[in-house]
Enzyme design. Structure first.
Site, short mmCIF file in Angstrom:
data_model
loop_
_atom_site.label_atom_id
_atom_site.label_comp_id
_atom_site.label_asym_id
_atom_site.label_seq_id
_atom_site.Cartn_x
_atom_site.Cartn_y
_atom_site.Cartn_z
N ASP A 59 0.81 -1.22 0.00
CA ASP A 59 0.00 0.00 0.00
C ASP A 59 0.85 1.27 0.00
O ASP A 59 0.34 2.35 -0.29
CB ASP A 59 -0.94 -0.02 1.22
CG ASP A 59 -2.13 0.91 1.04
OD1 ASP A 59 -2.65 1.00 -0.09
OD2 ASP A 59 -2.54 1.54 2.03
N GLU A 90 15.57 -6.30 3.64
CA GLU A 90 16.45 -7.30 4.27
C GLU A 90 15.85 -8.68 4.10
O GLU A 90 14.67 -8.89 4.27
CB GLU A 90 16.61 -6.98 5.77
CG GLU A 90 17.51 -7.92 6.52
CD GLU A 90 16.81 -9.17 7.01
OE1 GLU A 90 17.45 -10.24 6.99
OE2 GLU A 90 15.64 -9.10 7.40
N HIS A 147 25.98 -7.02 7.75
CA HIS A 147 26.36 -6.83 9.15
C HIS A 147 27.42 -7.84 9.61
O HIS A 147 27.81 -7.86 10.77
CB HIS A 147 25.13 -6.90 10.06
CG HIS A 147 24.25 -5.70 9.90
ND1 HIS A 147 23.28 -5.64 8.92
CD2 HIS A 147 24.21 -4.51 10.55
CE1 HIS A 147 22.67 -4.46 9.01
NE2 HIS A 147 23.22 -3.77 9.97
#
Length: 812
Positions: free
Chosen positions: A709, A718, A748
């Protein structure tokens, strides 16, 4: 309001200062401890019924961050890291003891994450880390947190609706639990050796399981709660050791009690604490909840638990819990009343809080109310005394963790008839100042935000037609490659920004340095043959702070750091007033970057919801009103970028999921205004301008329809660290017609994925997504990585995309 720190306790009770000295070897590479300034020896009554749920662990000036990174880089030893940690813990405990806190927490310190600490305590190490039993050391611990050269890290996700991240336990029916980390007991003993009695804090057994996930290869339908009887023996060993060491209280954090739990989940709490009851005998037991109200069912179950002495409630974000308490509270039990906000930086309204506490005392009993924080102070900045650049008026409105400790104790003293009139008076003056200050309100902004009503701010053309128009203009290949925005921030780059801010170099020198960096990043991407480029964001310190510094209504701290994950800290801006954009913020740099290449250059913005959720937000108006104001400011920037010839504009909403209320009954309203805020930012652009957004490190499956939306042209999201969990929503039949780039590798972790591994991930995506909408990109920005990691990883990513393109062409 006069500033309160551990320097200015005199009005509080009769205290005289004693200097703490912590000598350190000049050879030690860990940071110095000049922040350990003063301690106070109380000569008056010290310990009221006051309690702190938890405390920031990074240090006032990020001492732990620098020690961790030095250790990870091999520049300092394990012993040096442990010394830094021990000095921090000692300083925190002494700080609370000197302020007069009665129930001081221990074991809230962590080298990385408290849930990971519990995984270590339980010996629940996934087999890939090669642990063969015994006490878990740094090698295994940090491999689980960060990955290593051969295996990836465990999944990381948001801690409830905060910006803190925890390491998700991976469990299955074959996990052999064993007592493998004695950290909780060791830290209790450590405090005791300093003459400080503490309350050891442990993640409760049921919350630990509810926060876990089935390990890879385990059926997704596997119920982790069925492991409760396998982990309780370890908890019993921990409790027995704590009792033997002399502990009189223990705190179990059970934050999942604020979620919408089913009857079988609530029954797990009853079962667990019933099983622990005999082991807990002779101990006072606190079960702590935070971040929201508990449901009526959870409240009834919780307050019926045998062997539990006290119950902690968040009375800041959980105001409905007050009604439950008023409806009945078990006789003889302690109420730990969380009236001091652990998640924001505004000074407490002491008079209002005292009225609440007095009303509770009338219900619970005079000796049974313990004044507490709403949650751990981990989520707020450390000490206002380190803020030298905030003006006096604004500073008087604030309270960081050190000041909140004093607020807790001030309320506890007032509750027993030892009210500090001067302290309360200065607090009232500060609140009156904030309410009447002209810097808080901007009528033009209020008017513009009010005018938003009545429109849903959707783009006029549907996404399919827009993508066709954009492809004609951009002429991108199948499976286009891009990155999320930031490139590595080198020490030299940080130095240039620092020197410019300190006026040690001229503006011309600064601009030339940043241009050189952008040119380098553009050249690297062109050499790698990436399709849609980024300028690398070398001019930016932080994706929120950079914008906040250029918007009105924001203020910034020097040392207001808050832990996000591991050693990563963020410095949230303070939104104190109405928000507007005085001038363009990113157009200059984006235009320069686009002039250096013929490939599309993304304009990079942070979205309104993320700016809101990653800031300390004013609490004097609804959050959605502040968000709409920010959206209008970003809208102006989007339209200026388009006018400057930027054809791809990314509006990051990394934190949209993070702000989702914990209770389902409140989620629809939040998603409505959050998604609407995003649409406001880009509703006025042409069909040929491609709008991207990015989201990371949350579970998005339950809000996928709201993400659709948002009506972005492309979303990068991710995916890899969470083991492609995102893809399951498409396997289950959700249709997505816009462009989408589920991350193909985890940024990371320092680990470099192979071309084959990335290609395998792309093929998994193609099993559920059409090739004409799929993008290839990393999970997140590359700011925290090194170029020695980034270049080979991106090279493999591009090679994988080309390999799959070739295979798709051959198949046709």
């Amino acid at each position: 309001m006069r500033q309160v720190s551990l320097h200015s306790l005199a009005p509080f009770c009769s205290l005289r200062p004693t200097f703490l000295s912590f000598s350190r070897s000049t050879a030690t590479k860990s940071p110095s401890y000049s922040f350990l300034r003063l301690s106070f020896r109380a000569t008056a009554l010290r310990a009221m019924a006051s309690h702190i749920v938890g405390y920031p662990r990074m240090g006032p000036k990020r001492e732990l961050k620098f020690a961790l990174e030095s250790f990870w880089d091999g520049k300092s030893s394990e012993e040096e890291l442990q010394k830094v940690a021990a000095d921090l813990r000692s300083a925190i405990w002494k700080q609370m003891a000197d302020a007069g806190i009665k129930y001081i927490p221990s074991n809230t310190f962590s080298y990385y994450d408290q849930v990971l600490d519990t995984t270590a305590m339980l010996g629940a190490v996934p087999p890939r880390y090669g642990w063969n039993g015994g006490e878990i050391g740094f090698d295994v611990y940090f491999s689980m947190a960060r990955g290593n050269a051969s295996v990836p890290a465990m999944e990381m996700t948001k801690w409830f609706d905060t910006n803190y991240h925890f390491i998700v336990p991976e469990l299955g029916p074959d996990v052999k639990f064993s007592y493998a980390s004695h950290k909780a007991v060791n830290e209790y003993k450590e405090a005791k050796a300093l003459g400080i009695e503490t309350v050891p804090v442990v993640i409760g057994p049921v919350s630990y399981l509810l926060l876990s996930k089935p390990a890879k290869g385990v059926e997704k339908s596997f119920s982790v709660l069925c492991l409760i009887d396998k982990i309780l023996p370890v908890y019993k060993e921990v409790i027995a050791e704590l009792k033997a060491a002399g502990a009189t209280w223990i705190q179990f954090d059970e934050p999942t009690l604020v979620l919408d739990l089913g009857s079988h989940q609530l029954q797990a709490f009853t079962h667990a604490y019933s099983e622990l009851e005999s082991t807990l005998s002779d101990l006072q037991v606190l079960v702590e909840t935070y971040f929201a109200d508990v449901t009526a069912e959870a409240y009834k179950m919780l307050t019926s638990l045998n062997g539990v002495s006290g119950f902690g409630f968040d009375l800041v974000r959980g105001t409905k819990s007050l009604d439950l308490i008023k409806g009945g509270f078990p006789s003889g039990k302690f109420l730990f009343a969380g009236v001091v906000d652990g998640r924001n930086i505004w000074a407490n309204d002491l008079t209002s809080s005292l009225h609440i506490l007095q009303a509770l005392e009338a219900i619970v009993g005079k000796d049974k109310v313990v004044v507490s924080t709403s949650c751990s102070l981990l989520h707020t900045a450390v000490d206002l005394v380190n803020e030298t650049k905030l003006d006096k008026e604004l500073k008087s409105w604030l309270a960081f963790a050190a000041q909140k400790v004093l607020e807790v104790n001030a309320l506890a003293k007032a509750l027993v008839g030892q009210k500090d009139g001067a302290f309360f008076s200065s607090n009232a003056t500060a609140h009156a100042s904030r309410k009447s200050s002209p810097r808080v309100t901007n009528e033009a902004v209020q008017k513009a935000a009010a005018a938003l009503k009545g429109s849903d701010h959707r783009r006029a053309t549907n996404v399919s037609a827009r993508l066709d128009a954009q492809q004609k203009k951009l002429n991108l290949p199948l499976l286009p490659t891009t990155t999320i925005g930031s490139f590595p921030q080198t020490m030299d780059l940080r130095r240039v920004r620092r020197e410019y801010k300190a006026k040690k170099i001229s503006e011309d020198d600064y601009v030339n340095s940043i241009k050189e960096e952008i040119s380098k990043v553009v050249k690297i991407q062109e050499e790698l043959d990436i399709d849609v480029l980024v300028h690398g964001e070398p001019e930016r310190n932080d994706m929120v702070e950079y914008f906040g510094e250029q918007l009105s209504g924001f203020a910034f701290t020097v040392n207001g750091w808050v832990q996000s994950y591991g050693s990563r800290c963020v410095k949230p801006p303070i939104i104190y007033g109405d928000v507007s954009r005085p001038k363009a913020m990113t157009v200059f740099w984006s235009s320069i970057a686009q002039s250096m290449t013929k490939r599309p250059m993304k304009g990079m913005l942070t979205g309104p919801v993320t700016i809101l959720n990653w800031s300390f937000v004013r609490n004097d108006q609804p959050r959605h009103e502040t968000c709409y104001q920010i959206a209008l400011a970003i809208k102006d920037e989007v339209e200026d970028l388009e006018k400057a010839g930027i054809t791809v504009i990314q509006i990051d909403e990394a934190a949209l999921r993070e702000g989702l209320p914990l209770r389902k009954s409140e989620q629809a309203f939040y998603l409505d205004w959050a998604v609407h805020s995003f649409r406001i930012t880009n509703c006025g652009v042409q069909d040929t301008t491609q709008i991207h957004t990015h989201m990371c490190y949350s579970n998005f499956n339950d809000i996928i329809h709201s993400i659709i939306d948002m009506d972005a042209d492309v979303i990068t999201i991710e995916n890899s660290r969470s083991d492609e969990k995102l893809l399951s929503v498409f396997r289950e039949g959700v249709k997505y017609g816009a462009g989408i780039g589920p991350g193909v590798y985890d940024i990371h972790s320092p680990r470099i994925p192979s071309t084959e591994e990335i290609a395998d991930r792309i093929n998994k995506m193609l099993a559920v997504l059409e090739s004409n909408i799929l993008w290839v990109n990393p999970d997140c920005g590359l700011k925290t990585r090194k170029y020695s990691e980034v270049k080979p990883a991106l090279s493999n990513m591009v090679a994988a995309a080309k390999l799959i393109r070739t295979q798709l062409a051959s198949a046709k």
